[in-house]
Design a protein around this motif. Structure first.
Motif, PDB file in Angstrom:
ATOM      1  N   ASP A 285       7.004  -4.859  -4.870  1.00 41.84           N
ATOM      2  CA  ASP A 285       6.971  -3.537  -4.726  1.00 41.84           C
ATOM      3  C   ASP A 285       7.891  -2.799  -3.634  1.00 41.84           C
ATOM      4  O   ASP A 285       8.814  -3.529  -2.998  1.00 41.84           O
ATOM      5  CB  ASP A 285       5.486  -3.479  -4.243  1.00 41.84           C
ATOM      6  CG  ASP A 285       5.133  -4.045  -2.672  1.00 41.84           C
ATOM      7  OD1 ASP A 285       5.815  -3.935  -1.991  1.00 41.84           O
ATOM      8  OD2 ASP A 285       3.947  -4.704  -2.830  1.00 41.84           O
TER       9      ASP A 285
ATOM     10  N   SER B  58       4.019   8.203  -5.115  1.00 43.46           N
ATOM     11  CA  SER B  58       4.116   6.927  -4.270  1.00 43.46           C
ATOM     12  C   SER B  58       5.036   7.179  -3.010  1.00 43.46           C
ATOM     13  O   SER B  58       6.032   7.740  -2.929  1.00 43.46           O
ATOM     14  CB  SER B  58       4.821   5.786  -4.908  1.00 43.46           C
ATOM     15  OG  SER B  58       5.136   4.630  -4.492  1.00 43.46           O
TER      16      SER B  58
ATOM     17  N   ILE C  99      -0.056  -4.292  -3.468  1.00 45.17           N
ATOM     18  CA  ILE C  99      -0.517  -2.977  -3.476  1.00 45.17           C
ATOM     19  C   ILE C  99      -1.813  -3.012  -4.513  1.00 45.17           C
ATOM     20  O   ILE C  99      -2.068  -3.812  -5.185  1.00 45.17           O
ATOM     21  CB  ILE C  99       0.572  -2.068  -4.223  1.00 45.17           C
ATOM     22  CG1 ILE C  99       1.016  -2.533  -5.320  1.00 45.17           C
ATOM     23  CG2 ILE C  99       1.554  -1.812  -3.174  1.00 45.17           C
ATOM     24  CD1 ILE C  99       1.832  -1.573  -6.153  1.00 45.17           C
ATOM     25  N   THR C 100      -2.504  -1.649  -4.439  1.00 46.59           N
ATOM     26  CA  THR C 100      -3.582  -1.492  -5.281  1.00 46.59           C
ATOM     27  C   THR C 100      -3.260   0.107  -5.565  1.00 46.59           C
ATOM     28  O   THR C 100      -2.433   0.843  -4.865  1.00 46.59           O
ATOM     29  CB  THR C 100      -4.882  -1.572  -4.649  1.00 46.59           C
ATOM     30  OG1 THR C 100      -5.779  -1.397  -5.646  1.00 46.59           O
ATOM     31  CG2 THR C 100      -5.284  -0.725  -3.428  1.00 46.59           C
ATOM     32  N   ASN C 101      -3.978   0.696  -6.408  1.00 43.67           N
ATOM     33  CA  ASN C 101      -4.038   1.843  -7.031  1.00 43.67           C
ATOM     34  C   ASN C 101      -5.113   2.780  -6.816  1.00 43.67           C
ATOM     35  O   ASN C 101      -6.097   2.153  -6.929  1.00 43.67           O
ATOM     36  CB  ASN C 101      -3.404   2.268  -8.345  1.00 43.67           C
ATOM     37  CG  ASN C 101      -1.871   1.942  -8.664  1.00 43.67           C
ATOM     38  OD1 ASN C 101      -0.940   1.711  -7.890  1.00 43.67           O
ATOM     39  ND2 ASN C 101      -1.572   1.773  -9.838  1.00 43.67           N
TER      40      ASN C 101
ATOM     41  N   PRO D 159      -0.205   4.524  -5.504  1.00 41.72           N
ATOM     42  CA  PRO D 159      -0.075   3.311  -4.808  1.00 41.72           C
ATOM     43  C   PRO D 159      -0.499   3.231  -3.475  1.00 41.72           C
ATOM     44  O   PRO D 159       0.186   4.210  -2.563  1.00 41.72           O
ATOM     45  CB  PRO D 159       1.152   2.749  -5.158  1.00 41.72           C
ATOM     46  CG  PRO D 159       1.784   3.768  -6.546  1.00 41.72           C
ATOM     47  CD  PRO D 159       1.028   5.193  -6.019  1.00 41.72           C
ATOM     48  N   VAL D 160      -1.329   2.048  -2.907  1.00 37.92           N
ATOM     49  CA  VAL D 160      -1.425   2.272  -1.608  1.00 37.92           C
ATOM     50  C   VAL D 160      -1.099   0.542  -1.062  1.00 37.92           C
ATOM     51  O   VAL D 160      -1.554  -0.532  -1.790  1.00 37.92           O
ATOM     52  CB  VAL D 160      -2.950   2.245  -1.516  1.00 37.92           C
ATOM     53  CG1 VAL D 160      -3.461   1.850  -0.046  1.00 37.92           C
ATOM     54  CG2 VAL D 160      -3.649   3.334  -1.800  1.00 37.92           C
ATOM     55  N   ASN D 161      -0.246   0.368   0.132  1.00 40.96           N
ATOM     56  CA  ASN D 161       0.033  -0.650   0.442  1.00 40.96           C
ATOM     57  C   ASN D 161      -1.090  -1.574   0.885  1.00 40.96           C
ATOM     58  O   ASN D 161      -1.646  -1.143   1.873  1.00 40.96           O
ATOM     59  CB  ASN D 161       1.285  -0.223   1.656  1.00 40.96           C
ATOM     60  CG  ASN D 161       1.879  -1.454   2.170  1.00 40.96           C
ATOM     61  OD1 ASN D 161       2.207  -2.567   1.381  1.00 40.96           O
ATOM     62  ND2 ASN D 161       1.949  -1.432   3.415  1.00 40.96           N
ATOM     63  N   GLU D 162      -0.969  -2.987   0.554  1.00 44.64           N
ATOM     64  CA  GLU D 162      -1.920  -3.800   1.328  1.00 44.64           C
ATOM     65  C   GLU D 162      -1.189  -4.990   2.116  1.00 44.64           C
ATOM     66  O   GLU D 162      -1.995  -6.193   2.123  1.00 44.64           O
ATOM     67  CB  GLU D 162      -2.677  -4.272   0.261  1.00 44.64           C
ATOM     68  CG  GLU D 162      -3.874  -3.171  -0.516  1.00 44.64           C
ATOM     69  CD  GLU D 162      -4.895  -3.723  -1.414  1.00 44.64           C
ATOM     70  OE1 GLU D 162      -4.380  -4.868  -1.986  1.00 44.64           O
ATOM     71  OE2 GLU D 162      -5.949  -3.577  -1.302  1.00 44.64           O
ATOM     72  N   ARG D 163       0.071  -4.595   2.083  1.00 45.65           N
ATOM     73  CA  ARG D 163       0.931  -5.840   2.633  1.00 45.65           C
ATOM     74  C   ARG D 163       0.628  -6.129   4.224  1.00 45.65           C
ATOM     75  O   ARG D 163       0.946  -5.099   5.017  1.00 45.65           O
ATOM     76  CB  ARG D 163       2.447  -5.525   2.402  1.00 45.65           C
ATOM     77  CG  ARG D 163       3.455  -6.784   2.709  1.00 45.65           C
ATOM     78  CD  ARG D 163       4.777  -6.445   2.196  1.00 45.65           C
ATOM     79  NE  ARG D 163       4.818  -6.245   0.911  1.00 45.65           N
ATOM     80  CZ  ARG D 163       4.974  -7.212  -0.007  1.00 45.65           C
ATOM     81  NH1 ARG D 163       4.899  -8.472   0.317  1.00 45.65           N
ATOM     82  NH2 ARG D 163       4.957  -6.860  -1.347  1.00 45.65           N
TER      83      ARG D 163
ATOM     84  N   ASN E 247       3.694  -8.011  -5.170  1.00 46.60           N
ATOM     85  CA  ASN E 247       3.464  -6.885  -5.278  1.00 46.60           C
ATOM     86  C   ASN E 247       1.996  -6.647  -4.611  1.00 46.60           C
ATOM     87  O   ASN E 247       0.840  -7.092  -5.233  1.00 46.60           O
ATOM     88  CB  ASN E 247       3.040  -6.260  -6.937  1.00 46.60           C
ATOM     89  CG  ASN E 247       4.198  -5.855  -7.515  1.00 46.60           C
ATOM     90  OD1 ASN E 247       4.763  -4.650  -7.332  1.00 46.60           O
ATOM     91  ND2 ASN E 247       4.863  -6.925  -8.189  1.00 46.60           N
TER      92      ASN E 247
END
Length: 358
Positions: free
Chosen positions: A35, A258, A189-191, A175-179, A187
């Protein structure tokens, strides 16, 4: 001068020297590899000389028995995700079936495709640069944040190009960062999906800000069913995977907004010195007219912030419309003026949007 190239099936790196002594460096990768946030981290690690935390074996280095045993263990680890995907697919199919039975819509004529349906096309793109302080100040003056301003810009641009629902609303996917630290997922991320009214966005972002906040809360409490379906991708034939290519968006008229946030300064130092320009752009190489019409077109806005300013890259296609870089650039410039934002369009020789006329 001729460009220097390195490539594989999923990435392509090129450097093109300019006659004035500068050099453009281009890296194109598949979203399957990373991502946006992960790519920025990888670029920063490479520029800073930090070692990859994963040691990759050479191609073909595994023996037959080792390959079978390792793949079997990986398959066993993937089974729970595949099970959740089957449950999600069943739930979505039942819900869609129930909705169709309750109120079956009138049949819609398929869009007429000019020329060959399998013709590969180049999707229109545009890139603008805004002073970071001005971007943040405008977001704050409208009662929003940097993230909210991008969503408002996306909604207003969607309204301008006609990418709206029957009631004039715009469906947005963010998109939302989950890293997390040390996260090596491709990737992470989630949406989140939400619907906004684009009309008040240019004067007041507080409503969109509240809608995004509720969508984030809802996303935290609920499972993203569309992302669960991705666990089935390795088990599906390629033709079916291509039919499901739009699973990351929440509908045929969805707009993707994004925001990468602040980009690590090291990411724009490929040779150890700061680049004059840094931008990340969404692309759609090799896409055909038939795919674009089946998806209902697309509109993607990708933004990030460096110490040189804020960039916003746009990728768009609207079936039956004038799909050209010039038209997209004009629509984007008009939308920026609606927000009273001064910006430059394009690079490496940017033009002020104030100098463009409709």
């Amino acid at each position: 001068s001729f460009p220097t190239r390195r490539s594989s099936d999923l990435w392509h790196l090129a450097a093109l020297p300019f006659t004035d002594g500068g050099t453009a460096v281009s890296l194109v990768i598949s979203h399957c590899l990373s991502d946006g946030v992960g790519l920025c981290e990888a670029l920063a690690d490479a520029a800073a000389g930090r070692r990859d935390p994963i040691t990759w074996p050479a191609a073909g280095s595994r023996g037959w028995w080792r390959a079978v045993s390792e793949d079997a263990r990986q398959t066993a680890r993937d089974i729970p995700g595949i099970g959740r995907a089957v449950v999600a697919a069943t739930r979505m199919a039942r819900r869609n079936s129930a909705g169709a039975g309750a109120a079956a819509p009138a049949p819609v004529e398929p869009p007429v495709i000019d020329g060959r349906a399998d013709e590969r096309i180049t999707l229109p793109t545009a890139t603008i640069f805004v002073d970071a302080d001005e971007w943040d100040a405008r977001a704050q003056s409208l009662g929003g944040t940097s993230n909210t301003l991008l969503a408002g810009l996306a909604a207003q641009l969607a309204q301008r190009v006609g990418r709206v629902a029957a009631d004039g609303s715009v469906a947005v996917t963010m998109p939302v960062n989950e890293r997390a630290a040390g996260d090596t997922r491709a990737n992470a991320i989630t949406n989140v999906d939400f619907t906004v009214d684009p009309a008040p966005a240019t004067t007041d972002l507080s409503e969109i800000r509240a809608i995004i906040k509720q969508a984030l809360i809802r996303s935290h409490d609920e499972t993203n069913e569309r992302f669960e379906l991705l666990h089935l991708a390795p088990l599906l034939p390629q033709w079916l995977v291509r039919r499901c290519v739009g699973v990351s968006a929440n509908g045929a008229a969805s707009v993707i907004s994004s925001n990468l946030g602040a980009v690590d300064p090291a990411a724009r130092r490929p040779d150890g010195t700061d680049a004059d320009h840094f931008v990340m752009k969404p692309l759609g190489p090799g896409v055909t007219k038939a795919v674009m019409h089946r998806l209902g077109g697309l509109l993607v806005l990708l933004s990030g912030k460096t110490d040189r300013g804020v960039f916003v890259s746009v990728l768009a296609y609207q079936p039956g419309a004038d799909n050209s870089n010039d038209k997209l650039g004009q629509d984007l410039s008009d939308t920026l003026r609606d927000f009273s934002l001064a910006a430059t369009l394009g690079w490496p020789a940017p033009v002020s949007v104030a100098d463009l006329t409709a």
